[in-house]
Every structure is written in structure tokens, then in C-alpha cells.
Design an enzyme around this catalytic site. Structure first.
Site, PDB file in Angstrom:
ATOM      1  N   SER A   1      82.600  53.057  39.620  1.00  0.00           N
ATOM      2  CA  SER A   1      83.017  51.915  40.266  1.00  0.00           C
ATOM      3  C   SER A   1      82.581  51.350  41.456  1.00  0.00           C
ATOM      4  O   SER A   1      81.110  51.409  41.585  1.00  0.00           O
ATOM      5  CB  SER A   1      84.391  52.163  40.732  1.00  0.00           C
TER       6      SER A   1
ATOM      7  N   ASP B   1      88.303  49.556  29.978  1.00  0.00           N
ATOM      8  CA  ASP B   1      88.403  49.031  31.586  1.00  0.00           C
ATOM      9  C   ASP B   1      88.152  47.725  31.604  1.00  0.00           C
ATOM     10  O   ASP B   1      87.390  47.016  31.209  1.00  0.00           O
ATOM     11  CB  ASP B   1      86.868  49.700  32.097  1.00  0.00           C
TER      12      ASP B   1
ATOM     13  N   HIS C   1      89.862  51.861  33.507  1.00  0.00           N
ATOM     14  CA  HIS C   1      88.939  51.660  34.870  1.00  0.00           C
ATOM     15  C   HIS C   1      88.666  53.183  35.017  1.00  0.00           C
ATOM     16  O   HIS C   1      87.634  53.646  35.634  1.00  0.00           O
ATOM     17  CB  HIS C   1      89.296  50.904  35.944  1.00  0.00           C
TER      18      HIS C   1
END
Lengths: 197, 362
Positions: free
Chosen positions: B145, B309, B342
Site C-alpha cells: 500500500s 483489492d 487490500h
């Protein structure tokens, strides 16, 4: 991939070139080309286990479905693209050929020959061919666009694609005299170096 | 596993991307394993928006690190072989210089006056940490991320200092949707009456409700629809374990619980700074720009996306991969299913761990 075929491809690949191998499997060919021809190589593969093997070999790999992924390379510039025994699995082999030759100067294609005499015998007795080279039954095979050597060369002509080199494989991966004389009947596999002006 | 947690002071300060300067700063750093003699076995972990320096093992409070599933002895990132480093980023609230710390210029808590830091600032401060540790080249810099953005930026900013970079569930820029989600979160914090325009510490208050609502929204974006369905379905929460009378469904209870817990430990100004840093990252205003930015990269890249995600979907990783190919960078791009949306980058799965291990050890 047969040793003979990988040798031929290795001869055709220019030293230090940038190549992309569609359907690269576990990366064996690319690893070899990276080592021996100093190429900047990328593989395209859909199978996770094979992708992990590529990473283990330090072979750059991209997970893509070739049928949809070819568009991703439209703005790229390769010296050569390779599609070994994959083109017959694609939804549109003709479009794939055009695309590969739009982002790479040359293109190596290998494909199984449905005109091989054992295939013809199978068809002669009313069955879809199952041979050592094409071992899957019709309902299991990934080969949705099989063709003969003649069909493929006709397609190249129709699309104004130049066949710069070709090479034919007989059973047991030998370059036999018979397969050179009449490849459409005796060759199990054709290996082509293609170019488009 | 040998774990050390230390504060590193940087009295030389740092110039920030926004034009201001921190005259001095400190980083809270945790390390695992041991640095070899040639200092070539260093792995730097970059944490995501709400992470911190505590990446693996259990700390004194019994809290397990955010990447413990992949970092440790014999794990994908093997602390028997590698010296693994993770620091709390500037602007965070786990011990590094940030809104909850004292401003050396005023001797007061920074609060809302802590400057807006950026991904590039984090990378620059981590480079200063590397120099302090004597590590001139990291074997691997990796993050998921927002952490993946840092790994990518490292390879761009310091091409000679990165051997390999792992960019997991990340992107070369935040999408419009990412920014929009973050803005809803920030708004809920700002509109908490206890926020006091960012001066809540001085006023002895804490905008817990705002942070909680922000985190609840965040959590939804970190998970996939399928994962939520499988995990909670439409099950009702037991009366006995309800967090509040307002709760009907298990998923509500879960979000309430997670939000509540987070609001106790995380700082509101940090939340705003960290999400603004994430929103602000953009090295890819167009594809040409991305390639231009990436042209000096020398590191090998591993880009991982997860099908479930939807916050940083695999297509964002593919953009980086295509740019890498066009710039002749040795780069691989894989997509895994990842059940947890995610958040998948945080969890061990056989293929995921193997991909990272193979990449590190190839």
C-alpha cells in the site's frame, strides 16, 4: 520445449536484444537466452506455479492472459517476441500475430501441425487427433485453433507477413529429411521467424 | 529472533518537500536479526498508512507486529538470514517525530503544526537512517500500500542504494477514489467537536468519535466484498457480546470494535497527515511521466497485486510494470487472488510468501 527448437530459437535471437516470451512457462528458455545471449527478457505467463519458478530463476515475468494482455504492450518496443506453442490456444491468432509484429521487429512462432500424417489418420477414421504431440482429448485440450503448416503459411501470406526462416520438427524432435521435403505431412511442429515490413 | 527497538536522533534536521524544514527529528526504529559484516543483508520494511516500526514479533505489551506473518525466523523474510529494519514514519504517532511529539523550537507539542510530510520525505529520512546504520545498499526495500509507494520511490530517488524493491498492493499515484475516501475520513475527524481545530491535546480532549468513524470507513475499503460476506454474512451479533445497543449485525459490531480500538491508539492529526501524504503521491500524472520518473531505476522490481483489492487494484501495479518494461528495468508483476482485499498484502499465503521469498533469494 524440445531441445532442437530451443536451439533454433537461440540462433535466431540477436545478442543483447530485448525480447518478450508469451507463454514463457517456468522461464527455462528465457533464463538460457539471458545467460547465453545477454538478452533483456520478459516472460508472460498465466500459471502461478510457473510464475513462481520464473521468479526463482530471476527471470522477469508478467502475469497476464495473453488473449487480453497483448494490448498492454502496444506502446512498447521489443526486438523480438516469441510465442512457442501458444498461438493455437488464442481466441484470435490472426490478430495476435499482427499485434506482436506491431511492437516487435520480429516474431518467433512455433505451432503443432494438424496436417501431420498421424493426425490425418485419426481424422480419416472419424476421430479428433490424439497423438504423442497432441495428447489431449478434444474436450480437454487448450488448443482451440489448431491448423496445418499450410494453413499457417497461407495466413502469413494473407497478412503480408514475411517468413524469414522456418524449421520443421519430426517425431522425437529430429530435423528429419522427410519433414523438410513435405512438412505439411511429416512435421509435428513448425518453427517460424516472422517479420513485417 | 533478536529484536531491538531504538530511537535515532537526527540533529541535522531535514528539508521537506513542502519547502519547510524540521530543524531536528527522531525516528523510532525496530530491527530484527543481525547485520552481516559486509552490511549486505539489510532489508527495509516500509509501513502502510496506520502501521509503525513494530513489524514482527511480540512487543512488551504483547502486541504482534503488523507483518509478523511474513517476517521472522524461516518466514518469507527470514530474520535468520537478513537484518530487517522498520521505522515509524515522520508524522506518525508511534514515537517518531510527529504531531504528538514536542516541537524543539517551541518546547510545545506540535499538534496541528507538524508540517505536511510526503512519501519522498519519508524516503529521504529513511536514507538518513540507512547512512546512520552504515547500510549503503539495501538488499531489499519492500512495503504494501503506502509502503509500496515508498519502496518504489526509494528505487527512483536512490537507485544505487536498492538492490531489489517489492511493491505490494500499491500504485504510482493515489486514484481519485482513494482521495475521495480519505476525504470522508478526514471530514469525520475534523467535524468531531473534540477535534478543536487540531488543538485537542492542548485542550485535553481527544476526537475519538471522528477517528473511529474514519477507521470504520477505512476498514470497509481494506476488505473485499466477498471476504466480508464469508466472514460476517448477515449474521446477527449475540446480545451478550454487543459493543453497543445500536448494533444488529456482526459486521457492525466488528467495525465498531476495530474503530474503537484504533481511536484509542491513533492520533487524529497523524491520520490527516498520513492520508494527505498518500493522496499527494503522484509520479504518474501520465504514462510518459511515469516512465520518465522510473528511467534511472537500477533495482529489480517485484510488483504484486491482489484480485480482491479494489482500493489499489492490480491494474495500478500493471501500469508500473509496463513502464518498467519500457525503461528496460528488470521487473516482475504477479497477481494473486488474496481473499482479504487490500489487506491481503499483510497475510501469509503459500504463493504470496513463496513469491517474496523467491524474489529475495533469487
Amino acid at each position: 520445449m524440445a531441445v532442437e527448437i530451443s536451439k533454433v530459437i537461440q540462433d535466431w535471437v540477436p545478442n543483447g536484444s530485448k525480447i518478450i516470451d508469451f507463454g514463457c512457462g517456468d522461464g527455462t528458455l528465457l533464463e538460457k537466452l539471458m545467460k547465453e545471449k545477454n538478452v533483456q527478457g520478459y516472460g508472460v505467463e498465466i500459471n502461478d506455479e510457473k510464475i513462481l519458478s520464473c521468479i526463482e530463476k530471476n527471470v522477469p515475468v508478467i502475469k497476464l492472459d495473453i488473449d487480453f494482455g497483448l494490448n498492454d504492450f502496444e506502446l512498447s518496443n521489443f526486438d523480438m517476441s516469441i510465442m512457442a506453442r501458444s498461438i493455437q490456444c488464442l481466441k484470435n491468432p490472426n490478430i495476435a500475430l499482427e499485434k506482436m509484429l506491431s511492437f516487435s521487429k520480429t516474431c518467433v512462432v512455433t505451432l503443432p501441425n494438424l496436417g501431420y500424417w498421424r493426425c490425418r489418420i485419426n481424422l480419416g477414421i472419424g476421430k479428433m487427433p490424439v497423438t504423442p504431440d497432441l495428447p489431449s482429448s478434444w474436450y480437454e485440450t487448450e488448443n482451440i485453433h489448431l491448423c496445418t503448416i499450410r494453413d499457417f503459411e497461407n495466413l502469413c501470406e494473407k497478412q503480408s507477413i514475411t517468413i524469414k526462416e522456418k524449421f520443421f520438427i519430426s517425431p522425437k524432435n529430429k530435423k528429419g529429411i522427410m519433414s523438410s521435403l513435405n512438412p505439411n505431412f511429416f512435421a509435428t511442429e513448425g518453427v517460424y521467424l516472422l517479420e513485417k515490413e | 529472533m533478536k529484536i531491538e527497538t531504538n530511537i535515532f536522533d537526527f540533529d541535522e534536521g531535514i528539508h521537506l518537500e513542502n519547502g519547510t524544514k524540521l530543524i531536528s527529528f527522531k525516528l523510532m526504529v525496530e530491527t530484527y536479526g543481525e547485520l552481516n559484516q559486509s552490511k549486505s543483508n539489510g532489508i527495509l520494511l516500509c509501513h502502510a498508512f496506520s502501521g509503525n516500526h513494530h513489524a514482527a514479533g511480540k512487543n512488551a505489551d504483547g502486541i504482534v507486529g503488523w507483518w509478523d506473518q511474513l517476517v521472522g525466523p524461516d518466514k518469507a523474510i527470514d530474520t535468520n538470514k537478513f537484518f530487517v529494519v522498520c521505522c515509524n514514519n515522520l508524522g506518525g504517532c508511534s514515537g517518531s517525530s510527529g504531531p504528538t511529539e514536542i516541537n524543539p523550537l517551541t518546547d510545545e507539542i506540535y499538534g496541528k503544526n507538524f508540517p505536511q510530510v510526503s512519501v519522498k520525505d519519508w524516503v529521504n529520512s529513511q536514507k538518513m537512517l540507512s547512512d546512520r546504520l552504515g547500510i549503503s545498499k539495501w538488499h531489499l526495500i519492500v512495503g504494501g500500500s503506502l509502503g509500496g509507494m515508498q519502496a518504489l520511490q526509494w528505487a527512483i530517488s536512490y537507485p544505487d542504494s536498492v538492490n531489489k524493491a517489492g511493491i505490494l498492493a500499491a500504485a504510482a499515484k493515489s486514484s481519485t477514489q482513494n482521495i475521495a475516501m480519505n476525504e470522508v475520513a478526514r471530514e469525520s475527524i475534523r467535524k468531531d467537536p473534540n477535534f478543536c481545530n487540531g488543538e485537542y491535546i492542548k485542550n485535553n480532549k481527544k476526537p475519538k468519535d471522528g477517528i473511529k468513524a474514519a477507521r470504520m470507513l477505512g476498514h470497509i475499503t481494506y476488505l473485499s466484498e466477498q471476504h466480508m460476506d464469508l466472514r460476517f454474512g448477515r449474521k446477527y451479533q449475540d446480545e451478550s457480546s454487543k459493543i453497543s445497543g445500536d448494533v444488529d449485525f456482526e459486521v457492525e459490531n466488528y467495525l465498531q470494535y476495530k474503530g474503537e480500538k484504533f481511536s484509542e491508539s491513533f492520533d487524529a492529526n497523524s491520520y490527516i497527515i498520513m492520508t494527505k501524504a498518500m493522496d499527494g503521491y503522484d509520479i504518474a500524472s501520465d504514462n510518459k511521466m511515469l516512465e520518465e520518473n522510473m528511467k534511472n531505476i537500477k533495482a529489480s522490481l517485484l510488483i504484486v497485486g491482489f484480485n480482491s483489492d479494489w482500493l489499489y487494484p492490480p491494474a495500478r501495479g500493471k501500469e508500473i510494470q509496463i513502464a518498467a518494461i519500457n525503461q528496460n528495468i528488470k521487473s516482475s508483476y504477479i497477481v494473486l487472488d488474496g481473499e482479504q482485499g487490500h489487506d491481503s498484502f499483510l497475510f501469509h499465503s503459500k504463493k504470496y510468501s513463496k513469491a517474496i521469498k523467491n524474489f529475495i533469494e533469487s
